[in-house]
Scaffold this active site. Structure first.
Site, PDB file in Angstrom:
ATOM      1  N   MET A 113       0.812  -1.168  -0.033  1.00 34.55           N
ATOM      2  CA  MET A 113      -0.113   0.022  -0.074  1.00 34.55           C
ATOM      3  C   MET A 113       0.799   1.064  -0.040  1.00 34.55           C
ATOM      4  SD  MET A 113      -2.877  -1.193  -0.544  1.00 34.55           S
ATOM      5  CE  MET A 113      -3.712   0.614  -0.513  1.00 34.55           C
ATOM      6  N   ASP A 151      -0.661  17.870 -11.446  1.00 29.51           N
ATOM      7  CA  ASP A 151      -0.578  19.262 -10.891  1.00 29.51           C
ATOM      8  C   ASP A 151       0.162  20.287 -11.353  1.00 29.51           C
ATOM      9  OD1 ASP A 151      -1.780  21.288  -8.966  1.00 29.51           O
ATOM     10  OD2 ASP A 151       0.097  20.876  -7.769  1.00 29.51           O
TER      11      ASP A 151
END
Length: 160
Positions: A113, A128
């Site tokens: 994870m 971004d």
């Protein structure tokens, strides 16, 4: 390997898995994210010609921070003492970047994870940083490529 969902108790309620009886082993995981963009955007990324500055360095740092913050974002993840996080960003075509995030530790639970989160956060940061010149960037794939160590042993994408 067990087919049981370990984050569900006997009543089907979500819970954090108890790893206190597990052995500490060296564990690593590598995850990938692929970004597709205009060739002109990729050229600007490589040449450093974007208004927000050094896109690649910022994405690498963001990926490392993302991996370290995984238990703050994914509710049932254990806080881990990561011993290694690397984020590599590679050009794989005239319009694609590959983000690879590798995490490692010696511990009682895996780092899949953390690697997936690191790759995702780096890819989102790339978006971004580049969106001013290319809003059509697509994060095409986020996937675990490999994990090593732990009770379930080693696993590699495509070896099923």
């Amino acid at each position: 390997m067990s087919e049981q969902l370990t984050h569900l108790d006997h009543q089907g309620h979500a819970h954090m898995v108890d790893v206190s009886d597990k052995s500490q082993t060296k564990r690593t995981a590598t995850a990938q994210a692929i970004l597709s963009m205009k060739p002109s955007t990729l050229t600007k990324v490589i040449e450093g010609g974007l208004p927000k500055g050094d896109v690649l360095a910022t994405a690498r740092i963001a990926g490392i921070q993302g991996a370290k913050k995984t238990p703050d974002l994914i509710p049932l993840c254990h806080p881990l003492m990561l011993t290694k996080v690397t984020v590599d960003i590679n050009v794989i075509s005239d319009c694609e970047l590959e983000v690879l995030c590798t995490c490692a530790l010696t511990g009682k639970t895996g780092v899949e994870m953390e690697a997936l989160t690191g790759a995702s956060v780096a890819a989102l940061t790339l978006y971004d940083m580049c969106k001013a010149v290319d809003k059509g960037i697509v994060i095409q794939r986020v996937a675990l490529l490999e994990k090593k160590g732990g009770k379930s042993g080693d696993w590699r994408q495509g070896d099923e």
